[in-house]
Design an enzyme around this catalytic site. Structure first.
Site, PDB file in Angstrom:
ATOM      1  N   ASN A 170       0.874  -1.179   0.000  1.00  0.00           N
ATOM      2  CA  ASN A 170       0.000   0.000   0.000  1.00  0.00           C
ATOM      3  C   ASN A 170       0.910   1.227   0.000  1.00  0.00           C
ATOM      4  O   ASN A 170       1.513   1.546   1.021  1.00  0.00           O
ATOM      5  CB  ASN A 170      -0.885  -0.053   1.262  1.00  0.00           C
ATOM      6  CG  ASN A 170      -1.666   1.239   1.475  1.00  0.00           C
ATOM      7  OD1 ASN A 170      -1.772   2.074   0.578  1.00  0.00           O
ATOM      8  ND2 ASN A 170      -2.217   1.397   2.678  1.00  0.00           N
ATOM      9  N   LYS A 182       0.105   4.240  -0.201  1.00  0.00           N
ATOM     10  CA  LYS A 182      -0.519   5.419   0.417  1.00  0.00           C
ATOM     11  C   LYS A 182      -0.321   6.656  -0.480  1.00  0.00           C
ATOM     12  O   LYS A 182      -0.319   6.511  -1.696  1.00  0.00           O
ATOM     13  CB  LYS A 182       0.029   5.640   1.834  1.00  0.00           C
ATOM     14  CG  LYS A 182      -0.030   4.377   2.679  1.00  0.00           C
ATOM     15  CD  LYS A 182       0.229   4.639   4.140  1.00  0.00           C
ATOM     16  CE  LYS A 182       0.242   3.319   4.880  1.00  0.00           C
ATOM     17  NZ  LYS A 182       0.179   3.494   6.324  1.00  0.00           N
ATOM     18  N   HIS A 239      -9.440   1.386   5.410  1.00  0.00           N
ATOM     19  CA  HIS A 239      -8.143   1.583   6.075  1.00  0.00           C
ATOM     20  C   HIS A 239      -8.328   2.578   7.219  1.00  0.00           C
ATOM     21  O   HIS A 239      -9.097   3.533   7.109  1.00  0.00           O
ATOM     22  CB  HIS A 239      -7.115   2.104   5.061  1.00  0.00           C
ATOM     23  CG  HIS A 239      -5.715   2.041   5.573  1.00  0.00           C
ATOM     24  ND1 HIS A 239      -5.229   2.942   6.494  1.00  0.00           N
ATOM     25  CD2 HIS A 239      -4.707   1.173   5.329  1.00  0.00           C
ATOM     26  CE1 HIS A 239      -3.976   2.636   6.776  1.00  0.00           C
ATOM     27  NE2 HIS A 239      -3.636   1.558   6.091  1.00  0.00           N
ATOM     28  N   GLU A 255      -6.584   4.937   8.181  1.00  0.00           N
ATOM     29  CA  GLU A 255      -6.292   6.331   7.833  1.00  0.00           C
ATOM     30  C   GLU A 255      -7.498   6.983   7.157  1.00  0.00           C
ATOM     31  O   GLU A 255      -7.719   8.186   7.290  1.00  0.00           O
ATOM     32  CB  GLU A 255      -5.031   6.396   6.956  1.00  0.00           C
ATOM     33  CG  GLU A 255      -3.786   6.112   7.801  1.00  0.00           C
ATOM     34  CD  GLU A 255      -2.601   5.559   7.052  1.00  0.00           C
ATOM     35  OE1 GLU A 255      -2.583   5.564   5.815  1.00  0.00           O
ATOM     36  OE2 GLU A 255      -1.665   5.082   7.743  1.00  0.00           O
ATOM     37  N   GLU A 308      -5.198  -4.797  10.840  1.00  0.00           N
ATOM     38  CA  GLU A 308      -4.124  -3.814  11.018  1.00  0.00           C
ATOM     39  C   GLU A 308      -4.337  -3.042  12.320  1.00  0.00           C
ATOM     40  O   GLU A 308      -5.086  -2.050  12.342  1.00  0.00           O
ATOM     41  CB  GLU A 308      -4.130  -2.813   9.864  1.00  0.00           C
ATOM     42  CG  GLU A 308      -3.947  -3.437   8.495  1.00  0.00           C
ATOM     43  CD  GLU A 308      -3.387  -2.435   7.514  1.00  0.00           C
ATOM     44  OE1 GLU A 308      -2.337  -2.717   6.935  1.00  0.00           O
ATOM     45  OE2 GLU A 308      -3.979  -1.346   7.346  1.00  0.00           O
ATOM     46  N   GLY A 351       3.029   1.958  10.846  1.00  0.00           N
ATOM     47  CA  GLY A 351       4.084   2.960  10.691  1.00  0.00           C
ATOM     48  C   GLY A 351       4.870   3.255  11.954  1.00  0.00           C
ATOM     49  O   GLY A 351       5.613   4.235  12.012  1.00  0.00           O
ATOM     50  N   SER A 357       3.628  -2.445  10.320  1.00  0.00           N
ATOM     51  CA  SER A 357       5.082  -2.549  10.525  1.00  0.00           C
ATOM     52  C   SER A 357       5.665  -3.900  10.116  1.00  0.00           C
ATOM     53  O   SER A 357       6.585  -4.396  10.772  1.00  0.00           O
ATOM     54  CB  SER A 357       5.448  -2.211  11.975  1.00  0.00           C
ATOM     55  OG  SER A 357       5.165  -0.849  12.235  1.00  0.00           O
TER      56      SER A 357
HETATM   57  C1  PEP Z   1      -0.695   0.174   6.342  1.00  0.00           C
HETATM   58  O1  PEP Z   1      -0.978   1.317   6.697  1.00  0.00           O
HETATM   59  O2  PEP Z   1      -1.464  -0.457   5.603  1.00  0.00           O
HETATM   60  C2  PEP Z   1       0.536  -0.390   6.860  1.00  0.00           C
HETATM   61  C3  PEP Z   1       0.545  -1.670   7.080  1.00  0.00           C
HETATM   62  O3  PEP Z   1       1.593   0.462   7.096  1.00  0.00           O
HETATM   63  P1  PEP Z   1       3.066   0.086   7.659  1.00  0.00           P
HETATM   64  O4  PEP Z   1       3.476  -1.209   7.009  1.00  0.00           O
HETATM   65  O5  PEP Z   1       3.912   1.230   7.249  1.00  0.00           O
HETATM   66  O6  PEP Z   1       2.923  -0.070   9.133  1.00  0.00           O
END
Ligand code: PEP
Length: 254
Positions: free
Chosen positions: A10, A12, A93, A95, A165, A171, A211
């Protein structure tokens, strides 16, 4: 993992055409790692360009509108992302839920629109740290999913993936324990079987996201009911993203 693991990047709000070289390198790497299903969700502006470059990887969108067309300035529909080459859409998601106030009801209507457009859905769910600390993570996530998932979906087993998630892991470099990931994925599996029946419910892939990096991918992917990963930061370069794909491929050989 019964099926091929599904590793999805992703991007983003990252990436201009200068990043197409990374997409090309990811695609070339995926051609050598066919035991893994690899996909990228670039920003809308790059979907068509990545689709044109991609010989092996799947290409998807990070969101879309619930309506197929109309007076919605700045929005993009499922039909439009399909026309650009997307085969799936990430929905719900955290976000989007946080930054755009998306409710589970809206996520459900978007999911219906994506299925109606003939695409697949990766539906995200996850709890805050506060909710986990209060011991309510599983209850929260299963409620969120129950409210976000459409119930009448043809061939749901192959068209739907769920991404767990935890918001506090996105992140941050922090991840839940493998035991906590397995417990949550088992709870999600039980819900999917309840909603869609034994056969379809068992087929739906449940991805872990938050992460995931090359050095922790193997242990997270080996957890019970983990069918792949949704990867943010580590999907932005071919080197780190392919490190995760390699970890998934090596697990298939075990
Ligand atoms: C995400 O936001 O879908 C995600 C998994 O981000 P990260 O791998 O950077 O934690």
């Amino acid at each position: 993992m019964a099926e091929r693991p599904f590793i999805v990047g992703n991007w983003k709000m990252n990436g201009t055409r200068a990043m197409l070289s990374e997409a090309r390198a990811i695609d070339r790497g995926a051609q050598r790692l066919m035991k893994v299903e690899v996909a990228l969700a670039p920003p809308h502006t790059l979907i068509h360009a990545v689709h044109r470059e991609a010989e092996q990887i799947g290409v998807g969108a990070q969101d879309c509108h619930a309506e197929p067309d109309g007076a919605h300035t700045g929005d993009v529909s499922a039909t439009m992302v399909a026309d650009a080459g997307a085969k799936f859409v990430i929905l719900g998601h955290s976000e989007r839920r946080q930054d755009h106030g998306e409710t589970s009801k809206l996520v459900r209507s978007k999911a219906q629109a994506v299925f109606d457009a003939g695409l697949k859905v990766i539906l995200c769910c996850g709890e805050t740290e506060e909710t986990r600390d209060a011991g309510k993570a599983e209850a929260f996530v299963t409620r969120q999913l129950r409210d976000s998932l459409p119930t009448e979906v043809e061939q749901v087993g192959e068209r739907l993936s769920v991404a767990y998630e935890p918001i506090w892991a996105i992140g941050t470099g922090r991840t839940p324990t493998v035991e906590d990931v397995a417990a949550m994925h088992n709870a999600i599996r039980a819900l999917l079987v309840e909603l869609y029946g034994e056969e379809d419910g068992a087929e739906i892939r449940i991805l872990y996201g938050g992460s995931v990096k090359p050095d922790n991918a193997a242990e997270l992917l080996a957890a019970d009911n983990v069918g792949g990963a949704l990867v943010g930061g580590a999907s932005l370069t071919a080197e780190s993203f392919l490190g995760i794909v390699i970890a998934a491929a090596e697990l298939q050989d075990r």
